[in-house]
Write a protein that holds these residues in place. Structure first.
Motif, PDB file in Angstrom:
ATOM      1  N   ASP A   1       6.266   2.692  -5.899  1.00 23.75           N
ATOM      2  CA  ASP A   1       5.635   3.028  -4.631  1.00 23.75           C
ATOM      3  C   ASP A   1       5.920   1.893  -3.640  1.00 23.75           C
ATOM      4  OD1 ASP A   1       4.087   3.788  -2.516  1.00 23.75           O
ATOM      5  OD2 ASP A   1       2.265   4.146  -3.681  1.00 23.75           O
ATOM      6  N   THR A   2       6.739   2.185  -2.624  1.00 21.29           N
ATOM      7  CA  THR A   2       7.151   1.143  -1.689  1.00 21.29           C
ATOM      8  C   THR A   2       6.012   0.644  -0.816  1.00 21.29           C
ATOM      9  OG1 THR A   2       7.832   2.872  -0.121  1.00 21.29           O
ATOM     10  CG2 THR A   2       9.512   1.995  -1.611  1.00 21.29           C
ATOM     11  N   SER A   3       4.960   1.427  -0.645  1.00 21.05           N
ATOM     12  CA  SER A   3       3.849   0.991   0.204  1.00 21.05           C
ATOM     13  C   SER A   3       2.962  -0.020  -0.489  1.00 21.05           C
ATOM     14  CB  SER A   3       3.008   2.201   0.636  1.00 21.05           C
ATOM     15  OG  SER A   3       2.465   2.864  -0.496  1.00 21.05           O
ATOM     16  N   THR A   4       2.897   0.016  -1.818  1.00 18.12           N
ATOM     17  CA  THR A   4       2.028  -0.895  -2.564  1.00 18.12           C
ATOM     18  C   THR A   4       2.787  -1.811  -3.513  1.00 18.12           C
ATOM     19  OG1 THR A   4       1.676   0.779  -4.299  1.00 18.12           O
ATOM     20  CG2 THR A   4       0.118   0.736  -2.455  1.00 18.12           C
ATOM     21  N   GLY A   5       4.060  -1.530  -3.790  1.00 21.58           N
ATOM     22  CA  GLY A   5       4.805  -2.351  -4.740  1.00 21.58           C
ATOM     23  C   GLY A   5       4.344  -2.191  -6.170  1.00 21.58           C
TER      24      GLY A   5
END
Length: 431
Positions: free
Chosen positions: A289-293
């Motif tokens: 998930d690129t928004s949360t890593g």
């Protein structure tokens, strides 16, 4: 008429005011200068005192600061991954009727645990029974016609061998037989569909699970494939918990899974005071998930006794691995200009700054890979008031007795004739 004598001056007023003395002015200026110097010196002392940290100067022989301490120890420290998880059932099914009609019976209790294949409700079957009978009648009629056509075709073939009938009649009869065979096949399919619709009037549980609140009462008309359905069944045993792990931990998790070792996972309550259930790590998602890593993951729990409820929020604690290391409380490690360090308590109750290298950490303790030995005491509380070489007093130590005011040191035994002794010479009484 003017007086011959000039008017006399009042007796209480001098004829002329005397000029201030130079000496008095010099003394006043000197006093004012001393006052200003005193105020400036006091302000400088207060500013200097306020700029120093409390107990920040090394106290060699002076008052010591009370600090908390703990001993460094070697232990097997589990490397944990803590996350917030959501309980997710393996299967959630909405019971939607496959046929329409009047709901005649509801045979379950709300919140009941049902088994696979258990009868839950009935829809009025009479219209579907009639449709089945009609399909069966059509099949029987067409099968009889097919049988008659086959007998006629057999006769025609016999007459053709005797050259008593035209070949065209034989071919026409053979086509009629095939047509009737197709009609019978269609009738059998219609009969099977009618049987299936009749079976759909009995609503059964497709899986074992807990059934929710019903949305339709008996006597209401239901339609096929209604959106709301009759009720919802949720599989409770086993059950999954979905949570997120940092992307930096993904290689470690994959390495442990490659070894074939199960990763134990605990589900804790909201305040992390009780373990609800213990399970094992199941799988990782295939994207980050690129928004949360983070990467989504799942763990599976047996959920015996159903301590975990669908869509419940729980605290997840997964044991990644266990390392043997020297550990100290997290509050003992501090960060300075030269890196991380700890205050080591010496035997003479002074502290020394010790640079260390930290390793893995948990909520309570941190591993020290370099710079510290097992058994050494480190400061855990009150380190903000210390410097290298400062004298400290440990919590639990008996405080030293303060000297009495005016006493220059311990008194020795009094001797006769000494001041205040018992043998002090008494003055003779007057005669």
């Amino acid at each position: 008429m003017s007086s011959p004598h000039p008017e006399a001056a009042p007796e209480n007023l001098p004829a002329t005011l005397p000029a201030p003395s130079r000496r008095r002015r010099w003394i006043g200026s000197l006093v004012a200068l001393l006052v200003v110097l005193g105020l400036g010196g006091g302000a400088w002392w207060l500013i200097k005192r306020s700029g120093e940290p409390v107990g920040g100067r090394p106290n060699f022989g002076g008052a010591s600061s009370t600090v908390g301490h703990a001993a460094a120890r070697r232990m097997d420290m589990p490397i944990l991954i803590d996350a917030l998880g959501t309980v997710t059932p393996l299967t959630t099914i909405t019971l939607r009727p496959q046929v329409g009609g009047v709901l005649t019976e509801v045979l379950y209790t709300e919140g009941q645990t049902v088994s696979k294949g258990q009868l839950l409700a009935r829809i009025d079957p009479r219209p579907y029974e009639q449709a089945l009978m009609q399909a069966q009648g059509n099949r029987v009629r067409d099968e009889a016609q097919l049988e008659a056509a086959r007998v006629t075709l057999s006769r025609y073939r016999t007459l053709l061998t005797q050259d008593s009938i035209a070949r065209q009649d034989v071919d026409t009869q053979a086509a009629l037989v095939k047509q009737l065979e197709g009609t019978v096949t269609t009738d059998r399919a219609a009969e099977a569909a009618a049987k299936l619709n009749l079976d759909y009037t009995r609503v059964t549980a497709p899986v074992t699970g807990r059934i929710g609140l019903r949305t339709v009462d008996p006597g209401n008309t239901v339609t096929a494939n209604a959106t709301t359905g009759i009720a919802v069944i949720t599989q409770m045993n086993p059950i999954d918990v979905q949570f997120a792990v940092p992307q930096d931990r993904v290689p470690d998790i994959q390495a442990q899974l490659a070894k074939g070792e199960p990763l134990p996972v605990k589900a804790l309550d909201r305040v992390r005071s009780a373990v609800l259930d213990t399970g094992t790590f199941s799988t990782l998602d295939n994207v980050v998930d690129t928004s949360t890593g983070t990467v989504r993951a799942k763990a599976r729990f047996a959920n015996a006794g159903t301590p975990l409820f669908p869509n419940q929020f729980v605290n997840v604690q997964m044991v990644l691995r266990t390392v043997n290391a020297i550990v100290v409380p997290v509050t003992a490690v501090r960060i300075g200009p030269n890196g991380t360090f700890v205050y080591v308590v010496n035997e003479d109750r002074t502290v020394s700054v010790r640079p260390v290298k930290r390793g893995e950490a948990t909520v309570d303790v941190v591993a020290i890979t370099e710079g510290l030995k097992a058994g050494e005491d480190v400061v855990t509380e009150g380190g903000d008031r210390l410097k290298d070489g400062a004298r400290v007093q440990l919590q639990g130590d008996k405080p030293a007795a303060a000297p009495r005011p005016g006493a220059s040191g311990p008194r020795g035994p009094r001797t006769p004739g000494s001041p205040g002794g018992e043998g002090r010479r008494q003055r003779p009484a007057p005669q």
